[in-house]
Design an enzyme around this catalytic site. Structure first.
Site, PDB file in Angstrom:
ATOM      1  N   GLU A  12       0.827  -1.204   0.000  1.00  0.00           N
ATOM      2  CA  GLU A  12       0.000   0.000   0.000  1.00  0.00           C
ATOM      3  C   GLU A  12       0.870   1.266   0.000  1.00  0.00           C
ATOM      4  OE1 GLU A  12      -2.177  -3.106   2.625  1.00  0.00           O
ATOM      5  OE2 GLU A  12      -0.113  -2.451   2.287  1.00  0.00           O
ATOM      6  N   CYS A  17      -0.119   1.642   7.264  1.00  0.00           N
ATOM      7  CA  CYS A  17      -0.718   1.830   5.951  1.00  0.00           C
ATOM      8  C   CYS A  17      -2.077   2.520   6.044  1.00  0.00           C
ATOM      9  CB  CYS A  17      -0.843   0.493   5.231  1.00  0.00           C
ATOM     10  SG  CYS A  17       0.771  -0.233   4.819  1.00  0.00           S
TER      11      CYS A  17
END
Length: 165
Positions: A65, A96
């Site tokens: 991510e 993330c």
């Protein structure tokens, strides 16, 4: 940028999740934990995609991510990714999830919950925290079985190799 059309949101989410799954498979081939991500803009164009590279890059922040967010920000020339949707094969960790909030990502679609480290509902709920200045709409369980299968297969193989040593 790659365009993928589709009017049915479920079908569209599944199409983009398949891109994330392909990135996860590529990470697994590098002996990385097979997690993949795909970031799509509001118009439905893929901006960036990535698989985990923590080992390859010797970087504890090189989650799929994060890598996709970095690439997308460079491409559009702005760290704010308003209107974008992040597709991840697993629920993002706290790092993330925080990055998604900071980048002003509109939606998060993920495959499998992460009951050990999840930052989008399982352990923490960073994406929906009302104390933060932005919230990320979260859609879990898209192609959950396929996403889980990749992870489970990877760790099953790893355990099998450890027993042989």
């Amino acid at each position: 940028m790659q365009e993928i059309g589709g009017t049915d949101m479920t079908t569209t989410d599944e199409q983009f999740m398949r891109i994330a799954i392909a990135e996860a498979a590529g990470a697994g081939e590098l002996d990385e934990v097979p997690i993949g991500a795909c970031l799509v803009d509001a118009a439905g164009a893929v901006i960036a995609k990535a698989g985990n590279r923590t080992i390859t890059n010797t970087d504890p922040t090189a989650h799929a991510e994060i890598l996709a967010l970095r690439e997308a920000a460079q491409i559009i020339g702005n760290y704010r990714l308003a209107g974008a949707t992040m597709y991840s094969t697993i629920e993002p960790c706290a790092m993330c999830a925080g990055a998604l909030v900071n980048a002003r990502v509109a939606r998060l679609v993920f495959g499998a919950h992460d009951v050990r480290y999840g930052g989008a509902g399982s352990i923490f709920d960073i994406c929906s925290n009302p104390k933060l200045n932005h919230r990320v709409e979260t859609v879990p369980d898209v192609l959950k079985d396929e996403c889980l299968s990749l992870l489970q297969g990877f760790f099953r193989e790893r355990r099998s190799q450890n027993r042989e040593r």
